[in-house]
Design a protein around this motif. Structure first.
Motif, PDB file in Angstrom:
ATOM      1  N   PRO A  77       3.943  -9.432  -0.288  1.00  0.00           N
ATOM      2  CA  PRO A  77       4.727  -8.240  -0.632  1.00  0.00           C
ATOM      3  C   PRO A  77       3.999  -6.980  -0.168  1.00  0.00           C
ATOM      4  N   PRO A  78       4.742  -5.948   0.140  1.00  0.00           N
ATOM      5  CA  PRO A  78       4.092  -4.709   0.600  1.00  0.00           C
ATOM      6  C   PRO A  78       3.161  -4.126  -0.457  1.00  0.00           C
ATOM      7  N   TYR A  79       2.145  -3.426   0.025  1.00  0.00           N
ATOM      8  CA  TYR A  79       1.266  -2.675  -0.858  1.00  0.00           C
ATOM      9  C   TYR A  79       2.060  -1.475  -1.373  1.00  0.00           C
ATOM     10  N   LEU A  80       1.927  -1.196  -2.658  1.00  0.00           N
ATOM     11  CA  LEU A  80       2.676  -0.126  -3.313  1.00  0.00           C
ATOM     12  C   LEU A  80       1.741   1.057  -3.545  1.00  0.00           C
ATOM     13  N   LEU A  81       2.042   2.185  -2.918  1.00  0.00           N
ATOM     14  CA  LEU A  81       1.136   3.327  -2.927  1.00  0.00           C
ATOM     15  C   LEU A  81       1.421   4.306  -4.060  1.00  0.00           C
ATOM     16  N   ASP A  82       0.379   4.682  -4.764  1.00  0.00           N
ATOM     17  CA  ASP A  82       0.420   5.719  -5.789  1.00  0.00           C
ATOM     18  C   ASP A  82       0.453   7.076  -5.083  1.00  0.00           C
ATOM     19  N   SER A  83       0.910   8.091  -5.783  1.00  0.00           N
ATOM     20  CA  SER A  83       0.965   9.421  -5.179  1.00  0.00           C
ATOM     21  C   SER A  83      -0.414   9.920  -4.791  1.00  0.00           C
ATOM     22  N   ASN A  84      -1.452   9.529  -5.534  1.00  0.00           N
ATOM     23  CA  ASN A  84      -2.784  10.025  -5.193  1.00  0.00           C
ATOM     24  C   ASN A  84      -3.310   9.437  -3.889  1.00  0.00           C
ATOM     25  N   PHE A  85      -2.750   8.321  -3.425  1.00  0.00           N
ATOM     26  CA  PHE A  85      -3.086   7.813  -2.091  1.00  0.00           C
ATOM     27  C   PHE A  85      -2.825   8.913  -1.070  1.00  0.00           C
TER      28      PHE A  85
ATOM     29  N   GLY B 285       5.947  -8.152  -7.368  1.00  0.00           N
ATOM     30  CA  GLY B 285       4.741  -8.849  -6.948  1.00  0.00           C
ATOM     31  C   GLY B 285       3.836  -8.094  -5.996  1.00  0.00           C
ATOM     32  N   ASN B 286       3.911  -6.780  -5.999  1.00  0.00           N
ATOM     33  CA  ASN B 286       3.082  -5.976  -5.105  1.00  0.00           C
ATOM     34  C   ASN B 286       1.648  -5.857  -5.610  1.00  0.00           C
TER      35      ASN B 286
END
Length: 167
Positions: free
Chosen positions: A5-13, A123-124
């Protein structure tokens, strides 16, 4: 081949990269890599993160609008069941978080609880700059909200290393 599954990015990324570590004008290779990973579906984020980024109306907002695919920021509203589990965990945790910490974490416009919910549903792995502080009661940290649900949190560099990306 295993499909991850794709990596899920937080805004702080995005925000910390833009403001501190990888400014657009100094480290364009970082942003080119982010664009490539977004275009091939390796990384995604959610609508709540988009709102947090776009509220600043700065060059980062303009970059995201110009370079990320239209479907990059996913709708998180289909994760209400998982969101309710995150809410229940945060509200019932012992020792209890402060009222201010809970109000901030459970504000429906804030991304962290929704990131955990979206990850539970899909499932990220979450990519965030936040670090675990399980004893801290004045703020709910995303890695601490993720751990009880078996969710992994990576830093930007950990994600790049796992992807074997260099630039």
């Amino acid at each position: 081949m295993v499909v991850v599954p794709p990596y899920l990015l937080d805004s702080n990324f995005f925000i910390q990269a833009y403001r501190f570590h990888y400014p657009l004008d100094v480290v364009p290779g970082f942003w080119l890599k982010v664009k490539e990973l977004a275009e091939d579906g390796t990384i995604i984020s959610i609508d709540k993160v988009q709102r947090e980024i776009f509220q600043n109306k700065d060059n980062l907002t303009a970059w995201c609008k110009a370079h990320l695919p239209n479907d990059f920021f996913k709708d998180s509203s289909n994760c209400l069941t998982e969101y309710s589990k995150v809410v229940s965990w945060a509200s019932m945790r012992i020792p209890q978080f402060t009222t201010g910490a809970l109000n901030e974490f459970l504000d429906t416009d804030e991304a962290d609880a929704w990131l955990a919910a979206y990850t539970m549903a899909n499932g990220n792995v979450i990519v965030t700059h936040e670090t675990s502080e399980p004893r801290r009661l004045s703020k709910v940290k995303l890695p601490d909200a993720a751990t009880p649900f078996g969710i992994k949190c990576y830093t930007t560099i950990e994600m790049f290393r796992e992807l074997k990306e260099v630039f």
